[in-house]
Write an enzyme that holds these catalytic residues in place. Structure first.
Site, mmCIF file in Angstrom:
data_model
loop_
_atom_site.group_PDB
_atom_site.id
_atom_site.type_symbol
_atom_site.label_atom_id
_atom_site.label_comp_id
_atom_site.label_asym_id
_atom_site.label_seq_id
_atom_site.Cartn_x
_atom_site.Cartn_y
_atom_site.Cartn_z
ATOM 1 N N HIS A 34 -19.265 0.329 49.939
ATOM 2 C CA HIS A 34 -19.009 -0.961 50.592
ATOM 3 C C HIS A 34 -20.231 -1.409 51.388
ATOM 4 O O HIS A 34 -20.665 -2.556 51.276
ATOM 5 C CB HIS A 34 -17.780 -0.838 51.500
ATOM 6 C CG HIS A 34 -17.565 -1.999 52.396
ATOM 7 N ND1 HIS A 34 -16.773 -3.076 52.038
ATOM 8 C CD2 HIS A 34 -18.043 -2.269 53.635
ATOM 9 C CE1 HIS A 34 -16.782 -3.953 53.042
ATOM 10 N NE2 HIS A 34 -17.540 -3.478 54.014
ATOM 11 N N GLU A 35 -20.788 -0.510 52.166
ATOM 12 C CA GLU A 35 -21.959 -0.861 52.985
ATOM 13 C C GLU A 35 -23.173 -1.163 52.112
ATOM 14 O O GLU A 35 -23.932 -2.093 52.386
ATOM 15 C CB GLU A 35 -22.258 0.239 53.999
ATOM 16 C CG GLU A 35 -21.155 0.469 55.022
ATOM 17 C CD GLU A 35 -20.728 -0.770 55.796
ATOM 18 O OE1 GLU A 35 -21.528 -1.708 55.968
ATOM 19 O OE2 GLU A 35 -19.559 -0.813 56.234
ATOM 20 N N HIS A 38 -22.931 -4.645 50.912
ATOM 21 C CA HIS A 38 -23.451 -5.649 51.856
ATOM 22 C C HIS A 38 -24.962 -5.807 51.694
ATOM 23 O O HIS A 38 -25.486 -6.918 51.712
ATOM 24 C CB HIS A 38 -23.160 -5.244 53.307
ATOM 25 C CG HIS A 38 -21.775 -5.534 53.776
ATOM 26 N ND1 HIS A 38 -21.200 -6.781 53.716
ATOM 27 C CD2 HIS A 38 -20.848 -4.720 54.348
ATOM 28 C CE1 HIS A 38 -19.973 -6.734 54.229
ATOM 29 N NE2 HIS A 38 -19.737 -5.487 54.615
ATOM 30 N N GLU A 97 -16.802 -9.403 53.147
ATOM 31 C CA GLU A 97 -16.123 -8.107 53.132
ATOM 32 C C GLU A 97 -15.481 -7.837 51.779
ATOM 33 O O GLU A 97 -15.582 -6.728 51.244
ATOM 34 C CB GLU A 97 -15.076 -8.031 54.247
ATOM 35 C CG GLU A 97 -15.669 -7.981 55.638
ATOM 36 C CD GLU A 97 -16.570 -6.781 55.850
ATOM 37 O OE1 GLU A 97 -16.182 -5.647 55.463
ATOM 38 O OE2 GLU A 97 -17.670 -6.967 56.398
#
Length: 172
Positions: A34-35, A38, A97
């Protein structure tokens, strides 16, 4: 603290509190994926650009109101500020997100981590936070149930990548 973050320049941090919520390597891979999502999507740059444009627009509006000596300019600006936050900034954050969740889902699956565990991670996160969540409309993050639904809707594709992965990590 139960959190993780991506910094400009691609550095990623994971707080130790998250290690109690991510109970296995696959759930931790969901967080890190997930990070990385980003970073790949350049969300930090998008946030900075969006903030700059919003600030310029708000300042121009304020100057116009002041120049025309509008008596209720402070109320108008307060209303605009709230409208911009709820109508632009918060949905923009939730979109980032969700995008990072889906990029992370693919990355973890391609890396041989079980993508189904991403949903379990969000079930765990929901348990940790309990009922202490604000409404999704007022948050920069989707609710865990929304995230689980989005991940579930994309699971078939992720499972194709997972099943095609030639190695399955064993982090101990």
């Amino acid at each position: 603290q139960v959190n993780a973050f991506a910094l400009p320049g691609g550095k990623i941090g994971v707080y130790t509190g998250l290690m109690e919520v991510a109970t296995n390597q696959d759930q931790l891979a969901a967080v890190i994926g997930h990070e990385v999502g980003h970073v790949i999507a350049e969300h930090g740059n998008e946030r900075m650009s969006s903030s700059a444009l919003i600030n310029i627009g708000m300042e121009v509006t304020n100057q116009l109101l002041q120049t025309n000596q509008i008596a209720t300019s402070h109320l108008i600006m307060a209303g605009l500020g709230l409208g911009v936050q709820v109508g632009v900034q918060l949905p923009f954050g939730r979109t980032h997100e969700t995008e990072a969740d889906l990029i992370g889902l693919e990355l973890m699956a391609r890396g041989g981590f079980d993508p189904r565990e991403s949903m379990t991670l969000w079930e765990n996160m929901a348990k940790v936070s309990g009922d202490n969540r604000q409404p999704e409309l007022l948050s920069t993050h989707p609710l865990p149930a929304t995230r689980i639904s989005n991940l579930s809707n994309n699971m078939d594709n992720a499972m194709l990548f997972y099943n095609a992965a030639t190695t399955k990590p064993n982090c101990s």
